[in-house]
Motif scaffolding. Structure first.
Motif, PDB file in Angstrom:
ATOM      1  N   LEU A 128       0.834  -1.203   0.000  1.00  0.00           N
ATOM      2  CA  LEU A 128       0.000   0.000   0.000  1.00  0.00           C
ATOM      3  C   LEU A 128       0.867   1.251   0.000  1.00  0.00           C
ATOM      4  O   LEU A 128       1.963   1.267   0.555  1.00  0.00           O
ATOM      5  CB  LEU A 128      -0.894   0.014   1.234  1.00  0.00           C
ATOM      6  N   ASP A 129       0.330   2.315  -0.583  1.00  0.00           N
ATOM      7  CA  ASP A 129       1.047   3.584  -0.536  1.00  0.00           C
ATOM      8  C   ASP A 129       0.515   4.425   0.627  1.00  0.00           C
ATOM      9  O   ASP A 129      -0.408   4.021   1.339  1.00  0.00           O
ATOM     10  CB  ASP A 129       0.960   4.325  -1.877  1.00  0.00           C
ATOM     11  N   LYS A 130       1.079   5.603   0.809  1.00  0.00           N
ATOM     12  CA  LYS A 130       0.681   6.467   1.931  1.00  0.00           C
ATOM     13  C   LYS A 130      -0.779   6.888   1.848  1.00  0.00           C
ATOM     14  O   LYS A 130      -1.447   7.031   2.861  1.00  0.00           O
ATOM     15  CB  LYS A 130       1.595   7.696   1.991  1.00  0.00           C
ATOM     16  N   ALA A 131      -1.280   7.097   0.622  1.00  0.00           N
ATOM     17  CA  ALA A 131      -2.683   7.496   0.456  1.00  0.00           C
ATOM     18  C   ALA A 131      -3.614   6.375   0.945  1.00  0.00           C
ATOM     19  O   ALA A 131      -4.615   6.654   1.606  1.00  0.00           O
ATOM     20  CB  ALA A 131      -2.966   7.842  -1.004  1.00  0.00           C
TER      21      ALA A 131
ATOM     22  N   SER B 278      -2.944   4.118   3.183  1.00  0.00           N
ATOM     23  CA  SER B 278      -2.815   4.089   4.638  1.00  0.00           C
ATOM     24  C   SER B 278      -3.654   5.197   5.275  1.00  0.00           C
ATOM     25  O   SER B 278      -4.363   4.970   6.259  1.00  0.00           O
ATOM     26  CB  SER B 278      -1.343   4.241   5.030  1.00  0.00           C
ATOM     27  N   ALA B 279      -3.603   6.384   4.688  1.00  0.00           N
ATOM     28  CA  ALA B 279      -4.384   7.512   5.216  1.00  0.00           C
ATOM     29  C   ALA B 279      -5.879   7.247   5.062  1.00  0.00           C
ATOM     30  O   ALA B 279      -6.665   7.545   5.969  1.00  0.00           O
ATOM     31  CB  ALA B 279      -3.991   8.802   4.497  1.00  0.00           C
ATOM     32  N   GLU B 280      -6.296   6.648   3.935  1.00  0.00           N
ATOM     33  CA  GLU B 280      -7.707   6.323   3.724  1.00  0.00           C
ATOM     34  C   GLU B 280      -8.178   5.298   4.757  1.00  0.00           C
ATOM     35  O   GLU B 280      -9.295   5.404   5.267  1.00  0.00           O
ATOM     36  CB  GLU B 280      -7.931   5.790   2.306  1.00  0.00           C
ATOM     37  N   PHE B 281      -7.343   4.313   5.043  1.00  0.00           N
ATOM     38  CA  PHE B 281      -7.697   3.314   6.051  1.00  0.00           C
ATOM     39  C   PHE B 281      -7.912   3.989   7.405  1.00  0.00           C
ATOM     40  O   PHE B 281      -8.891   3.729   8.087  1.00  0.00           O
ATOM     41  CB  PHE B 281      -6.608   2.240   6.169  1.00  0.00           C
ATOM     42  N   ARG B 282      -7.009   4.854   7.787  1.00  0.00           N
ATOM     43  CA  ARG B 282      -7.105   5.535   9.081  1.00  0.00           C
ATOM     44  C   ARG B 282      -8.358   6.411   9.165  1.00  0.00           C
ATOM     45  O   ARG B 282      -8.953   6.540  10.234  1.00  0.00           O
ATOM     46  CB  ARG B 282      -5.838   6.340   9.343  1.00  0.00           C
ATOM     47  N   ARG B 283      -8.767   7.021   8.048  1.00  0.00           N
ATOM     48  CA  ARG B 283      -9.999   7.819   8.024  1.00  0.00           C
ATOM     49  C   ARG B 283     -11.241   6.937   8.116  1.00  0.00           C
ATOM     50  O   ARG B 283     -12.186   7.258   8.824  1.00  0.00           O
ATOM     51  CB  ARG B 283     -10.073   8.663   6.747  1.00  0.00           C
TER      52      ARG B 283
ATOM     53  N   GLY C 208       1.182  -1.696  15.343  1.00  0.00           N
ATOM     54  CA  GLY C 208       0.130  -2.653  15.037  1.00  0.00           C
ATOM     55  C   GLY C 208      -0.608  -2.300  13.757  1.00  0.00           C
ATOM     56  O   GLY C 208      -0.910  -3.171  12.937  1.00  0.00           O
ATOM     57  N   VAL C 209      -0.901  -1.017  13.561  1.00  0.00           N
ATOM     58  CA  VAL C 209      -1.559  -0.564  12.329  1.00  0.00           C
ATOM     59  C   VAL C 209      -0.640  -0.831  11.134  1.00  0.00           C
ATOM     60  O   VAL C 209      -1.082  -1.334  10.101  1.00  0.00           O
ATOM     61  CB  VAL C 209      -1.951   0.932  12.400  1.00  0.00           C
ATOM     62  N   LYS C 210       0.633  -0.506  11.276  1.00  0.00           N
ATOM     63  CA  LYS C 210       1.588  -0.742  10.184  1.00  0.00           C
ATOM     64  C   LYS C 210       1.670  -2.228   9.853  1.00  0.00           C
ATOM     65  O   LYS C 210       1.736  -2.607   8.680  1.00  0.00           O
ATOM     66  CB  LYS C 210       2.969  -0.206  10.555  1.00  0.00           C
ATOM     67  N   LYS C 211       1.670  -3.054  10.882  1.00  0.00           N
ATOM     68  CA  LYS C 211       1.726  -4.509  10.695  1.00  0.00           C
ATOM     69  C   LYS C 211       0.494  -4.987   9.923  1.00  0.00           C
ATOM     70  O   LYS C 211       0.606  -5.765   8.980  1.00  0.00           O
ATOM     71  CB  LYS C 211       1.779  -5.168  12.078  1.00  0.00           C
ATOM     72  N   LEU C 212      -0.666  -4.512  10.333  1.00  0.00           N
ATOM     73  CA  LEU C 212      -1.913  -4.877   9.659  1.00  0.00           C
ATOM     74  C   LEU C 212      -1.872  -4.446   8.198  1.00  0.00           C
ATOM     75  O   LEU C 212      -2.129  -5.249   7.288  1.00  0.00           O
ATOM     76  CB  LEU C 212      -3.101  -4.221  10.376  1.00  0.00           C
ATOM     77  N   LEU C 213      -1.544  -3.197   7.961  1.00  0.00           N
ATOM     78  CA  LEU C 213      -1.550  -2.669   6.596  1.00  0.00           C
ATOM     79  C   LEU C 213      -0.465  -3.288   5.717  1.00  0.00           C
ATOM     80  O   LEU C 213      -0.627  -3.350   4.497  1.00  0.00           O
ATOM     81  CB  LEU C 213      -1.422  -1.148   6.622  1.00  0.00           C
TER      82      LEU C 213
END
Length: 144
Positions: free
Chosen positions: A2-5, A7-12, A25-30
Motif C-alpha cells: 500500500l502507498d501512503k494514500a 494508509s491515510a484512507e484506512f485511518r480515516r 500494530g496498524v503498520k503490521k496490519l496494513l
C-alpha cells in the motif's frame, strides 16, 4: 504494498483501529493488505463459496443478500468503515455466509486469512483486532 494514500484512507475509514492499535500494530496490519477495487454490479463474495480474505471497505457501498429457494433475501447494505468476510474467519468455515455485490464502485483493502490469523494470535495485535472485528460485526447485526 500500500502507498501512503491507502494508509491515510484506512485511518480515516477505520479510526477505531488507529486509536486502539499501536502505530506499529496498524503498520503490521496494513503491511499485509492489498488494494482491491470493484465496479458496481460485481460480486465480491458469493454465498457458500470459498473465501480467503476479509475486506476493509474504504469507499463505496455493497448489498448483502442470500438466495433462498426462489427468492432473494436482502440482509442490508455495507458502507465505508465496515468489513466484509469477517464471519468466514471468525467461524473458521472459510466460506462466505452471504453474497455481497457492489452497488457502487468500491475501494477496499484486502487482507488474506493466513496473515489475519497470525495477527489475531499475536500478543501485540490479537486482542485488540478481535475486539474491533467483533464490535463491527455486532454493530451490523443491531437494528438501526
Amino acid at each position: 504494498m500500500l502507498d501512503k494514500a491507502d494508509s491515510a484512507e484506512f485511518r480515516r475509514a477505520f479510526p477505531q483501529f488507529a486509536e486502539r492499535l499501536s502505530e506499529e500494530g496498524v503498520k503490521k496490519l496494513l503491511s499485509h493488505c492489498t488494494r482491491a477495487e470493484f465496479r458496481a454490479g460485481r460480486n465480491i463474495l458469493r454465498d457458500k463459496m470459498p473465501t480467503d480474505a476479509v475486506y476493509f471497505v474504504i469507499s463505496g457501498n455493497a448489498d448483502i443478500f442470500v438466495e433462498e429457494e426462489d427468492r432473494t433475501i436482502n440482509l442490508g447494505t455495507i458502507h465505508h468503515g465496515q468489513i466484509l468476510g469477517e464471519v468466514s474467519i471468525l467461524s473458521r468455515q472459510m466460506t462466505a455466509s452471504s453474497t455481497v455485490q457492489a452497488s457502487s464502485d468500491m475501494v477496499t483493502l484486502k487482507l488474506k486469512h493466513q496473515p489475519l490469523e497470525t495477527l489475531l494470535t499475536a500478543d501485540d495485535t490479537g486482542p485488540v483486532l478481535l475486539q474491533l472485528i467483533s464490535e463491527i460485526l455486532a454493530a451490523r447485526l443491531r437494528p438501526h
